[in-house]
Write a protein that holds these residues in place. Sequence first.
Motif, PDB file in Angstrom:
ATOM      1  N   THR A 273     -22.821  11.171 -24.758  1.00  0.00           N
ATOM      2  CA  THR A 273     -22.716  10.232 -25.871  1.00  0.00           C
ATOM      3  C   THR A 273     -24.140   9.921 -26.328  1.00  0.00           C
ATOM      4  O   THR A 273     -25.102  10.099 -25.573  1.00  0.00           O
ATOM      5  N   ILE A 274     -24.239   9.422 -27.559  1.00  0.00           N
ATOM      6  CA  ILE A 274     -25.518   8.926 -28.053  1.00  0.00           C
ATOM      7  C   ILE A 274     -25.446   7.399 -27.993  1.00  0.00           C
ATOM      8  O   ILE A 274     -24.531   6.779 -28.543  1.00  0.00           O
ATOM      9  N   HIS A 275     -26.396   6.810 -27.250  1.00  0.00           N
ATOM     10  CA  HIS A 275     -26.443   5.352 -27.091  1.00  0.00           C
ATOM     11  C   HIS A 275     -27.346   4.794 -28.184  1.00  0.00           C
ATOM     12  O   HIS A 275     -28.536   5.127 -28.266  1.00  0.00           O
ATOM     13  N   PHE A 276     -26.766   3.928 -29.027  1.00  0.00           N
ATOM     14  CA  PHE A 276     -27.420   3.462 -30.248  1.00  0.00           C
ATOM     15  C   PHE A 276     -27.754   1.977 -30.094  1.00  0.00           C
ATOM     16  O   PHE A 276     -26.886   1.114 -30.217  1.00  0.00           O
ATOM     17  N   ASP A 277     -29.016   1.681 -29.790  1.00  0.00           N
ATOM     18  CA  ASP A 277     -29.443   0.309 -29.493  1.00  0.00           C
ATOM     19  C   ASP A 277     -29.810  -0.444 -30.766  1.00  0.00           C
ATOM     20  O   ASP A 277     -30.700  -0.026 -31.503  1.00  0.00           O
ATOM     21  N   VAL A 278     -29.143  -1.572 -30.965  1.00  0.00           N
ATOM     22  CA  VAL A 278     -29.363  -2.368 -32.182  1.00  0.00           C
ATOM     23  C   VAL A 278     -29.966  -3.716 -31.790  1.00  0.00           C
ATOM     24  O   VAL A 278     -29.356  -4.478 -31.024  1.00  0.00           O
TER      25      VAL A 278
ATOM     26  N   LEU B 228     -36.928  -5.432 -32.788  1.00  0.00           N
ATOM     27  CA  LEU B 228     -36.170  -5.053 -33.978  1.00  0.00           C
ATOM     28  C   LEU B 228     -36.005  -3.536 -33.959  1.00  0.00           C
ATOM     29  O   LEU B 228     -36.977  -2.813 -33.750  1.00  0.00           O
ATOM     30  N   SER B 229     -34.770  -3.077 -34.150  1.00  0.00           N
ATOM     31  CA  SER B 229     -34.604  -1.611 -34.160  1.00  0.00           C
ATOM     32  C   SER B 229     -33.887  -1.170 -35.423  1.00  0.00           C
ATOM     33  O   SER B 229     -34.403  -1.396 -36.512  1.00  0.00           O
ATOM     34  N   VAL B 230     -32.736  -0.575 -35.296  1.00  0.00           N
ATOM     35  CA  VAL B 230     -32.084   0.035 -36.464  1.00  0.00           C
ATOM     36  C   VAL B 230     -30.697  -0.548 -36.696  1.00  0.00           C
ATOM     37  O   VAL B 230     -30.107  -1.146 -35.790  1.00  0.00           O
ATOM     38  N   GLY B 231     -30.178  -0.360 -37.902  1.00  0.00           N
ATOM     39  CA  GLY B 231     -28.886  -0.913 -38.267  1.00  0.00           C
ATOM     40  C   GLY B 231     -27.859   0.152 -38.594  1.00  0.00           C
ATOM     41  O   GLY B 231     -28.083   1.349 -38.354  1.00  0.00           O
ATOM     42  N   PRO B 232     -26.729  -0.289 -39.167  1.00  0.00           N
ATOM     43  CA  PRO B 232     -25.612   0.625 -39.440  1.00  0.00           C
ATOM     44  C   PRO B 232     -25.958   1.766 -40.399  1.00  0.00           C
ATOM     45  O   PRO B 232     -25.365   2.843 -40.315  1.00  0.00           O
ATOM     46  N   LEU B 233     -26.938   1.542 -41.262  1.00  0.00           N
ATOM     47  CA  LEU B 233     -27.339   2.593 -42.203  1.00  0.00           C
ATOM     48  C   LEU B 233     -27.772   3.864 -41.458  1.00  0.00           C
ATOM     49  O   LEU B 233     -27.454   4.982 -41.868  1.00  0.00           O
TER      50      LEU B 233
ATOM     51  N   LEU C 199     -26.400   9.468 -39.558  1.00  0.00           N
ATOM     52  CA  LEU C 199     -26.106  10.516 -38.565  1.00  0.00           C
ATOM     53  C   LEU C 199     -24.731  11.123 -38.836  1.00  0.00           C
ATOM     54  O   LEU C 199     -24.557  12.340 -38.785  1.00  0.00           O
ATOM     55  N   ARG C 200     -23.747  10.280 -39.132  1.00  0.00           N
ATOM     56  CA  ARG C 200     -22.400  10.789 -39.444  1.00  0.00           C
ATOM     57  C   ARG C 200     -22.432  11.659 -40.686  1.00  0.00           C
ATOM     58  O   ARG C 200     -21.838  12.729 -40.721  1.00  0.00           O
TER      59      ARG C 200
ATOM     60  N   ASP D  68     -19.389  -3.588 -39.856  1.00  0.00           N
ATOM     61  CA  ASP D  68     -20.345  -2.627 -40.419  1.00  0.00           C
ATOM     62  C   ASP D  68     -20.542  -1.432 -39.490  1.00  0.00           C
ATOM     63  O   ASP D  68     -20.638  -0.292 -39.939  1.00  0.00           O
ATOM     64  N   PHE D  69     -20.605  -1.710 -38.191  1.00  0.00           N
ATOM     65  CA  PHE D  69     -20.813  -0.603 -37.248  1.00  0.00           C
ATOM     66  C   PHE D  69     -19.553   0.243 -37.068  1.00  0.00           C
ATOM     67  O   PHE D  69     -19.638   1.461 -36.912  1.00  0.00           O
ATOM     68  N   VAL D  70     -18.408  -0.397 -37.099  1.00  0.00           N
ATOM     69  CA  VAL D  70     -17.159   0.370 -37.020  1.00  0.00           C
ATOM     70  C   VAL D  70     -17.082   1.290 -38.235  1.00  0.00           C
ATOM     71  O   VAL D  70     -16.835   2.491 -38.121  1.00  0.00           O
ATOM     72  N   GLU D  71     -17.347   0.718 -39.392  1.00  0.00           N
ATOM     73  CA  GLU D  71     -17.294   1.494 -40.639  1.00  0.00           C
ATOM     74  C   GLU D  71     -18.344   2.603 -40.666  1.00  0.00           C
ATOM     75  O   GLU D  71     -18.112   3.686 -41.199  1.00  0.00           O
ATOM     76  N   ALA D  72     -19.495   2.340 -40.082  1.00  0.00           N
ATOM     77  CA  ALA D  72     -20.562   3.346 -40.056  1.00  0.00           C
ATOM     78  C   ALA D  72     -20.201   4.532 -39.164  1.00  0.00           C
ATOM     79  O   ALA D  72     -20.818   5.594 -39.262  1.00  0.00           O
ATOM     80  N   GLY D  73     -19.207   4.342 -38.273  1.00  0.00           N
ATOM     81  CA  GLY D  73     -18.754   5.470 -37.463  1.00  0.00           C
ATOM     82  C   GLY D  73     -19.010   5.355 -35.975  1.00  0.00           C
ATOM     83  O   GLY D  73     -18.965   6.366 -35.263  1.00  0.00           O
TER      84      GLY D  73
END
Length: 219
Positions: A31-36, A45-50, A55-56, A79-84
């Motif tokens: 899996t890719i672990h996406f730290d927000v 501060l890191s990255v958001g749903p954009l 990536l999707r 937002d994160f669910v929608e982002a994939g």
Amino acid sequence: MNHWICPSILAADFTRLGTEVQAVLDAGADTIHFDVMDNHYVPNLSVGPLVLSSLRKAGFDCTIDAHLMVKPVDRLIGDFVEAGADYVTIHPESTEHLHRSLSQIREGGAKAGIVFNPATPLEVLSEVVDLVDLVLIMSVNPGFGGQSFIPSSLDKLRQAREMIEVSGRNIRLQIDGGIKPENIGDAAAAGADAFVAGTAIFGHSDYAEVISALRRNIA
Ligand code: DX5
Ligand code: ZN
């Protein structure tokens, strides 16, 4: 149960994010672990749903687990669910109404995760165990990559494993922070079946080599 290696993109080279993600997938990541991070719940501060939806859009169909270190978390869940995101994992401290927030993740169609900081007791897990698909134990204080593994996390993993077994539910037990080939075996023996690693993977010159070392040392 199969074990998951989950590279944390926090340690990747963001100027080449797509290439980095492809490289760890080719090297055997699960899996890719996406730290927000929001500079409020955690001091970074890191990255958001954009970035996740980029990536999707670029065609990555791998499992992505989004670890939300943001407060308040509720508005960003959708937002994160929608982002994939396949999994959305939240801290109990980041919401006033944990039951509602976890339900919100599931209602959106994603899998729900709950994450416990080193000083957060596991008690609340028994209240929401039916609502979660993943339990994440932090083995560092959240906010930064490259910190040292806190040994008491192993006890917490054992306790969480027991609670999951008692529930009889199919729940992943993930560990996050300071995981490397030297300590992954201890985490596995304590009951973890999903292992986040940022620095250990992206800081290595050969991703396939370090991922096989991690896998070898789980056994
Ligand atoms: C810390 C993050 C971790 C971190 C792991 O707040 O949740 O996922 O990136 O990085 P390493 O493996 O370097 O400890
Ligand atoms: Zn994380």
